[in-house]
Design a protein around this motif. Sequence first.
Motif, short mmCIF file in Angstrom:
data_model
loop_
_atom_site.label_atom_id
_atom_site.label_comp_id
_atom_site.label_asym_id
_atom_site.label_seq_id
_atom_site.Cartn_x
_atom_site.Cartn_y
_atom_site.Cartn_z
N GLU A 249 6.05 58.51 -48.24
CA GLU A 249 5.62 57.05 -48.09
C GLU A 249 6.25 56.59 -49.54
OE1 GLU A 249 2.50 59.77 -47.11
OE2 GLU A 249 4.14 59.88 -47.80
N ARG A 250 7.17 57.03 -50.03
CA ARG A 250 7.59 56.54 -51.01
C ARG A 250 9.12 55.65 -50.66
NH1 ARG A 250 8.89 54.86 -56.21
NH2 ARG A 250 11.07 54.87 -57.37
N SER A 251 9.39 56.20 -50.01
CA SER A 251 10.54 55.77 -48.56
C SER A 251 11.01 54.72 -48.32
CB SER A 251 11.41 56.58 -47.60
OG SER A 251 11.65 57.79 -48.61
N GLU A 252 9.40 54.14 -47.64
CA GLU A 252 8.92 53.49 -46.87
C GLU A 252 8.49 52.02 -47.83
OE1 GLU A 252 5.28 53.67 -44.45
OE2 GLU A 252 6.40 54.98 -43.15
N PHE A 253 8.30 52.43 -48.65
CA PHE A 253 8.44 51.32 -50.11
C PHE A 253 9.57 50.86 -50.77
CE2 PHE A 253 8.33 51.33 -54.75
CZ PHE A 253 7.60 49.55 -54.86
N ILE A 254 10.13 52.38 -50.70
CA ILE A 254 11.72 51.47 -50.87
C ILE A 254 12.47 50.83 -50.30
CG2 ILE A 254 13.81 52.41 -50.70
CD1 ILE A 254 12.58 55.42 -52.77
N ALA A 255 11.82 51.62 -49.00
CA ALA A 255 13.01 50.37 -47.46
C ALA A 255 12.45 48.71 -48.04
CB ALA A 255 12.23 50.79 -46.27
N GLY A 256 10.94 48.86 -47.90
CA GLY A 256 10.61 47.46 -47.85
C GLY A 256 11.07 46.67 -48.98
N LYS A 257 11.26 47.55 -50.56
CA LYS A 257 11.63 46.60 -51.53
C LYS A 257 13.54 46.17 -50.77
CE LYS A 257 11.36 47.96 -55.98
NZ LYS A 257 10.59 49.49 -56.75
#
Length: 302
Positions: A249-257
């Motif tokens: 979940e955090r990896s997806e957030f980082i990718a979006g950022k």
Amino acid sequence: MQSHYTVNDTVRLAKKANHISNGVEHAASIDNYLDAHRTDTETVAIGKLAIAACILEAEFESSLAYSGKGAGFHGRRHSGVDIEPHNTWIGLLTKALSAGRDFDTFCEAISSIDFVCFNYDRCIERYLFGAASLIYPVEAFDVEKLSDALNIIHPYGSLGDLNPIDGEHGTFGRHKDRQFLISASRNIRTFTEGMESDVRVKISRAFTNAENAVFLGYGFISVNDEFLFDEGPFEIPSLLGTTYGVSEERSEFIAGKLKSTCMMRQTPHQGKIQRGSPQLRAEGCADLIHRFSHKFEGIGGA
């Protein structure tokens, strides 16, 4: 802090040091702890001394410590770690950059890289100085030329320059030198104190001109992200990063950022639009460098 202390001063400072020791384990980091005590200059100074002392001792005990034979490394047998310096991410990067290059073109390749290091230690500098002196002929190696080519941005400062003394030993791991310890602690800035304005400019320039960006072991902490991406969004064609130990979940957030801050493209009529996606891998830094070694071999136009 004062230059002379009474017994009462010593007792008071010892209590503050003890409070740091007991409290830091419960804080998110030593920086966060010192942020909570930012109005107490003595506590902040003691904390910085502790940071400098711990890092200098860790440098001395690390596999990068001086071997006693010039600029060589003690290696795994000295430090007890499971990996030799030449198999770390900086070791693998050095192999990729030095392959097929003489010392001068190696320095040219190094000069095309901007390292942004949020750590206070000097491991990058130490390895590059030591490894290059072992790779290239003695008559070709020039520590000053390599030092001039190397651009490492320490947003929060570092323990100090690592320019070798007499061409060999520098200040790496100098943990028993009290005067150097005090000097080193004064070079440290907490995130409360922020960065010098020229550091922000250097980081912005690095991202603006980047064809590739690589995030190694970077935590994507909001306060640091603000410093890195403050002048964005940037137009970076290729972006790699490690997310070892990070949840999906955090990896997806980082990718979006990263998409919104680093991988945007200017268009004539629509302003900036998102281009491409970062390649994030849930693996260690050395594994990432090994996986994409072909990208690093081409750095500097070789």
